[in-house]
Design a protein around this motif. Structure first.
Motif, short mmCIF file in Angstrom:
data_model
loop_
_atom_site.label_atom_id
_atom_site.label_comp_id
_atom_site.label_asym_id
_atom_site.label_seq_id
_atom_site.Cartn_x
_atom_site.Cartn_y
_atom_site.Cartn_z
N ARG A 21 47.62 35.27 47.38
CA ARG A 21 47.39 36.26 46.32
C ARG A 21 45.89 36.38 46.13
O ARG A 21 45.21 35.43 45.75
N TRP A 22 45.35 37.53 46.44
CA TRP A 22 43.92 37.77 46.30
C TRP A 22 43.58 38.03 44.86
O TRP A 22 44.43 38.42 44.07
N LEU A 23 42.33 37.81 44.51
CA LEU A 23 41.88 38.07 43.16
C LEU A 23 41.91 39.55 42.86
O LEU A 23 41.56 40.37 43.71
N ASN A 24 42.30 39.88 41.63
CA ASN A 24 42.20 41.27 41.24
C ASN A 24 40.74 41.57 40.88
O ASN A 24 39.88 40.67 40.94
N GLU A 25 40.44 42.79 40.53
CA GLU A 25 39.04 43.19 40.30
C GLU A 25 38.39 42.37 39.19
O GLU A 25 37.26 41.90 39.32
N HIS A 26 39.11 42.18 38.10
CA HIS A 26 38.57 41.41 36.97
C HIS A 26 38.35 39.95 37.37
O HIS A 26 37.29 39.37 37.07
N GLU A 27 39.31 39.34 38.02
CA GLU A 27 39.19 37.96 38.46
C GLU A 27 38.02 37.79 39.43
O GLU A 27 37.28 36.80 39.36
N ALA A 28 37.86 38.72 40.33
CA ALA A 28 36.75 38.66 41.30
C ALA A 28 35.41 38.74 40.59
O ALA A 28 34.46 38.03 40.95
#
Length: 59
Positions: free
Chosen positions: A5-12
């Motif tokens: 599961r890749w990071l979403n924009e906020h998490e990134a």
């Protein structure tokens, strides 16, 4: 096996800011250490455990 599961924009964004803050904090600590003791961060990382082990009782 499941796909990661890749990071979403906020998490990134949070991760990037955290990494930047951590890098900047380390640079400030390294500069202060060098000014105070003339040691590099690598020198201290090596010497601190050695000095602690020298103070420990020998069996």
């Amino acid at each position: 096996m499941d796909e990661p599961r890749w990071l979403n924009e906020h998490e990134a964004l949070v991760w990037t800011k955290y990494r930047t803050l951590r890098r900047e904090l380390q640079a400030v600590q390294d500069r202060q250490l060098a000014e105070d003791s003339k040691l590099s961060g690598a020198d201290y990382a090596l010497l601190a455990p050695l000095s602690e082990s020298a103070a420990a009782p020998q069996h």
